[in-house]
Design a protein around this motif. Structure first.
Motif, PDB file in Angstrom:
ATOM      1  N   ARG A  10      -0.384  15.892 -23.519  1.00  0.00           N
ATOM      2  CA  ARG A  10       0.335  14.741 -22.975  1.00  0.00           C
ATOM      3  C   ARG A  10       1.661  15.252 -22.416  1.00  0.00           C
ATOM      4  N   THR A  43       5.259  14.377 -19.760  1.00  0.00           N
ATOM      5  CA  THR A  43       6.113  13.452 -19.024  1.00  0.00           C
ATOM      6  C   THR A  43       6.636  14.217 -17.815  1.00  0.00           C
ATOM      7  N   TRP A  56      -3.194  -7.248 -24.967  1.00  0.00           N
ATOM      8  CA  TRP A  56      -3.013  -6.123 -24.049  1.00  0.00           C
ATOM      9  C   TRP A  56      -4.369  -5.520 -23.703  1.00  0.00           C
ATOM     10  N   VAL A  63      -3.082   8.611 -15.682  1.00  0.00           N
ATOM     11  CA  VAL A  63      -2.185   7.583 -16.209  1.00  0.00           C
ATOM     12  C   VAL A  63      -2.948   6.270 -16.303  1.00  0.00           C
ATOM     13  N   THR A  64      -2.891   5.641 -17.482  1.00  0.00           N
ATOM     14  CA  THR A  64      -3.495   4.332 -17.691  1.00  0.00           C
ATOM     15  C   THR A  64      -2.419   3.396 -18.207  1.00  0.00           C
ATOM     16  N   ASP A  65      -2.026   2.430 -17.407  1.00  0.00           N
ATOM     17  CA  ASP A  65      -1.009   1.466 -17.820  1.00  0.00           C
ATOM     18  C   ASP A  65      -1.619   0.408 -18.722  1.00  0.00           C
ATOM     19  N   ARG A  66      -0.811  -0.077 -19.662  1.00  0.00           N
ATOM     20  CA  ARG A  66      -1.211  -1.206 -20.505  1.00  0.00           C
ATOM     21  C   ARG A  66      -0.741  -2.482 -19.808  1.00  0.00           C
ATOM     22  N   ILE A  67      -1.622  -3.478 -19.733  1.00  0.00           N
ATOM     23  CA  ILE A  67      -1.322  -4.719 -19.012  1.00  0.00           C
ATOM     24  C   ILE A  67      -1.376  -5.883 -19.991  1.00  0.00           C
ATOM     25  N   ARG A  68      -0.299  -6.676 -20.021  1.00  0.00           N
ATOM     26  CA  ARG A  68      -0.254  -7.852 -20.896  1.00  0.00           C
ATOM     27  C   ARG A  68      -1.027  -8.988 -20.243  1.00  0.00           C
ATOM     28  N   ASP A 103      -6.197  -2.158 -21.132  1.00  0.00           N
ATOM     29  CA  ASP A 103      -5.933  -0.981 -20.305  1.00  0.00           C
ATOM     30  C   ASP A 103      -6.176  -1.304 -18.842  1.00  0.00           C
ATOM     31  N   GLY A 104      -5.250  -0.892 -17.996  1.00  0.00           N
ATOM     32  CA  GLY A 104      -5.433  -1.028 -16.557  1.00  0.00           C
ATOM     33  C   GLY A 104      -6.299   0.107 -16.043  1.00  0.00           C
ATOM     34  N   TYR A 163      -3.046  11.573 -10.875  1.00  0.00           N
ATOM     35  CA  TYR A 163      -1.943  12.122 -10.084  1.00  0.00           C
ATOM     36  C   TYR A 163      -2.096  13.635 -10.040  1.00  0.00           C
TER      37      TYR A 163
END
Length: 101
Positions: A53, A55, A22, A11-16, A24-25, A30
């Motif tokens: 991919r 969920t 934006w 999982v790679t979160d997008r960070i503003r 990539d975090g 997991y």
């Protein structure tokens, strides 16, 4: 006990940023434990489509352990109650038992 599998999900979160751009975090891995028919279906989907991919929902747990070099590591684990293929960026076909879509 029945069938089970572990899926390694990255999982790679997008960070503003402050300037509204934006980025990539950090990528976090997991270990998702899946059981029953969901495990069988996940393995079949991965065998036919490669990396897919997904969920998922479930119980999240973080544990610390010491690796072989003596360093402290963090493990992220989810015991999935539900897992499915995502429609984002890929084609998904759902087939019900008996062969009807």
């Amino acid at each position: 006990s029945g069938p089970y599998t572990y899926a390694r999900v990255i999982v790679t979160d997008r960070i503003r940023q402050a300037d509204d751009s934006w980025t990539d975090g950090p990528a976090i891995a997991y270990n998702v434990a899946v059981s029953g028919s969901q495990a069988e279906n996940l393995v079949a989907a991965a065998e036919s489509g490669g990396n897919i991919r997904v969920t998922f929902t479930g119980t999240y747990r973080v544990t610390e352990y010491v690796d072989n070099e003596g360093g402290t590591r963090i493990q992220h684990e989810v015991r999935a109650t539900d897992i499915g293929a995502s429609f984002r960026g890929q084609r998904v076909q759902v087939v019900r038992p008996g062969g009807t879509s």
